[in-house]
Every structure is written in C-alpha cells, then in structure tokens.
Design a protein around this motif. Structure first.
Motif, PDB file in Angstrom:
ATOM      1  N   ALA A  56      22.140 -62.881   5.798  1.00 18.16           N
ATOM      2  CA  ALA A  56      20.963 -63.666   5.447  1.00 18.16           C
ATOM      3  C   ALA A  56      20.426 -64.357   6.694  1.00 18.16           C
ATOM      4  CB  ALA A  56      21.312 -64.699   4.382  1.00 18.16           C
ATOM      5  N   ASP A  57      19.102 -64.497   6.732  1.00 21.49           N
ATOM      6  CA  ASP A  57      18.501 -65.221   7.850  1.00 21.49           C
ATOM      7  C   ASP A  57      18.545 -66.721   7.562  1.00 21.49           C
ATOM      8  OD1 ASP A  57      16.397 -65.770   6.086  1.00 21.49           O
ATOM      9  OD2 ASP A  57      14.966 -64.462   7.110  1.00 21.49           O
ATOM     10  N   GLY A  82      17.506 -67.912   4.182  1.00 22.31           N
ATOM     11  CA  GLY A  82      18.244 -67.416   3.024  1.00 22.31           C
ATOM     12  C   GLY A  82      17.805 -66.044   2.546  1.00 22.31           C
ATOM     13  N   ARG A  83      16.908 -65.402   3.266  1.00 20.53           N
ATOM     14  CA  ARG A  83      16.460 -64.054   2.877  1.00 20.53           C
ATOM     15  C   ARG A  83      17.503 -63.042   3.316  1.00 20.53           C
ATOM     16  NH1 ARG A  83      10.822 -65.423   5.419  1.00 20.53           N
ATOM     17  NH2 ARG A  83      12.203 -65.275   7.197  1.00 20.53           N
ATOM     18  N   ILE A  84      17.806 -62.108   2.441  1.00 24.30           N
ATOM     19  CA  ILE A  84      18.768 -61.057   2.759  1.00 24.30           C
ATOM     20  C   ILE A  84      18.115 -60.081   3.730  1.00 24.30           C
ATOM     21  CG2 ILE A  84      20.192 -59.185   1.843  1.00 24.30           C
ATOM     22  CD1 ILE A  84      21.080 -62.022   1.029  1.00 24.30           C
TER      23      ILE A  84
END
Length: 115
Positions: A19-20, A23-25
C-alpha cells in the motif's frame, strides 16, 4: 515512509499486499513459502520503490522463517497475533449487520400510522 507491506501467512502460500502512503493498494502477489517466494517478495517491494529501511511489514504470524528472513534483510517486521486478526474480522467482517441511528418515536406513534 513510502510503502507498507502486509502478509497473510499460511502454510501453503503467502498473500502479499503493498500500500502507498494514502492506503491505496499498489501491488498484490501470492508467493511460495520457499526461498523463491521470498525473492519474489523482495522484488515486488523493490519494483514499487521500497527498501528494507523504509518499508514496514505486518505479518499475521511471528513464528516462522519468513519473519526471521525479513528481519535479517533489514526490514522492520510487525508480527500480528492470528487470533487478534480473527477477532477483528468477526467484529468488522462483511457478515456483520450494520445498525444505524434509529428515529425515536412518540410513545403513541405506531409504525403503520406514519404520514
């Protein structure tokens, strides 16, 4: 901190998610439990800009060679008790019914008589 890594550990394989900072996968993989899987994990982290110094790893176990290998490679590893994860899933899983705020009725109001 650039990316974070989460590992769902099983005896047959490991599921990886990166995740960045928002919080994005940004990456997913299923790796083998042997050395080849460990190398794939290191490659996935590197491909997404991570390094051992700046990529924390959370793993749903603390008692296997993967934890030892990651720590030896310089990663900060956060072992998570599998029972704690199971309890979290029970409380927040999809099967749990969400109850929203209820409208308070007057004592004499009957649901069938609403305007």
């Amino acid at each position: 901190m650039g990316i974070t890594c989460g590992i769902d550990w099983t005896e047959i394989h490991h599921d990886i998610a990166l995740a960045d900072e928002k919080g994005r996968i940004i990456g997913r993989a299923r790796i083998d439990t042997r050395v080849i899987g460990f190398n794939e994990l290191l490659g996935l982290i590197a491909e997404n800009g991570g390094t051992p110094e700046d990529t924390p790893i959370a793993i749903e176990t603390d008692t296997n060679l993967l934890v030892v290998a990651l720590a030896d490679a310089g990663f900060t590893v956060y072992p998570i008790n599998p029972r704690a994860v199971a309890r979290y899933r029970e409380r927040h899983g999809k099967g749990r019914r969400q109850i929203g705020p209820r409208r308070r009725r007057d004592p004499g109001e009957h649901p069938a008589h609403r305007p």
